[in-house]
Design an enzyme around this catalytic site. Structure first.
Site, short mmCIF file in Angstrom:
data_model
loop_
_atom_site.label_atom_id
_atom_site.label_comp_id
_atom_site.label_asym_id
_atom_site.label_seq_id
_atom_site.Cartn_x
_atom_site.Cartn_y
_atom_site.Cartn_z
N GLU A 53 -0.14 -3.97 11.68
CA GLU A 53 0.58 -3.60 10.47
C GLU A 53 2.04 -4.03 10.57
OE1 GLU A 53 -0.63 0.23 7.83
OE2 GLU A 53 0.72 0.58 9.49
N ASP B 287 -4.80 -10.70 -0.08
CA ASP B 287 -3.48 -11.31 0.03
C ASP B 287 -2.68 -11.18 -1.27
OD1 ASP B 287 -1.49 -12.84 1.52
OD2 ASP B 287 -1.92 -14.44 0.09
N HIS B 288 -1.45 -10.70 -1.14
CA HIS B 288 -0.56 -10.48 -2.28
C HIS B 288 -1.13 -9.48 -3.28
CE1 HIS B 288 1.62 -13.74 -0.49
NE2 HIS B 288 2.64 -13.50 -1.30
N HIS C 246 3.52 -4.95 3.82
CA HIS C 246 3.38 -5.36 5.22
C HIS C 246 2.97 -6.82 5.27
CE1 HIS C 246 3.55 -1.37 7.10
NE2 HIS C 246 2.77 -0.93 6.12
N CYS D 15 6.06 6.31 4.35
CA CYS D 15 4.86 5.58 3.94
C CYS D 15 4.20 6.21 2.71
CB CYS D 15 3.86 5.51 5.09
SG CYS D 15 4.48 4.57 6.48
N HIS E 255 0.84 -1.19 0.00
CA HIS E 255 0.00 0.00 0.00
C HIS E 255 0.88 1.24 0.00
CE1 HIS E 255 -0.31 1.33 4.48
NE2 HIS E 255 0.87 0.84 4.24
N HIS F 18 4.92 0.16 -0.41
CA HIS F 18 5.72 -0.73 0.42
C HIS F 18 4.81 -1.83 0.94
CE1 HIS F 18 3.91 2.22 3.14
NE2 HIS F 18 3.86 1.23 4.01
NI NI Z 1 2.53 0.95 5.50
#
Ligand code: NI
Length: 137
Positions: A123, A79-80, A41, A33, A14, A39
């Site tokens: 997160e 997911d992914h 998580h 961010c 995100h 990036h």
């Molecule tokens: Ni983040």
């Protein structure tokens, strides 16, 4: 009263960016961010239902049913994926942990007969947010 929880883990990308703000304001507000290409998580979502144990079944609810709902309504969707680009029900919101967990609540709550009590979205190992629903004070 019992609180019963199920954990879901997913990996996603995100970027925190509010298009209503200038680029400079976004960088100032969100720091790294806000990096343009996003990036990732390894998110952990803890979903807690709360209620009495049914006299006949001995359960608050069938955790397998909760697991299936979480898989279908959340895991398969996020997911992914890139949360800002790939997930229709997250588009138009800045993908902070607060906004993401609230959107997940909206998907799950209607299926849980009023039993949903808390959603905790991690997160990272150090940062998590608890959401108690739109009506909690
Ligand atoms: Ni983040």
């Amino acid at each position: 009263m019992f609180e019963l929880s199920r954990r879901l883990e997913f990996s996603a990308a995100h970027r925190l960016h509010n298009p209503a703000f200038s680029d400079a304001r976004n960088r100032e507000l969100y720091g790294v961010c806000n990096n343009p290409h996003g990036h990732g998580h390894n998110y952990v979502l803890d979903v807690t239902v709360r209620g009495p144990a049914d006299a006949d079944t001995g359960m608050v609810m069938d955790l397998n049913r909760l697991a299936v709902l979480l898989d279908e309504l959340i895991f398969q969707e996020v997911d992914h994926r890139h949360l800002d680009h790939d997930v229709a029900w997250l588009s138009g919101r800045v993908s902070t942990a607060e906004n993401v967990v609230a959107a997940m609540w909206e998907r799950i709550a209607p299926r849980l007969d009023g039993l949903l009590y808390r959603m905790r979205l991690w997160e990272s190992r150090h940062n998590f947010v608890d959401y108690l629903g739109p009506d909690a004070s």
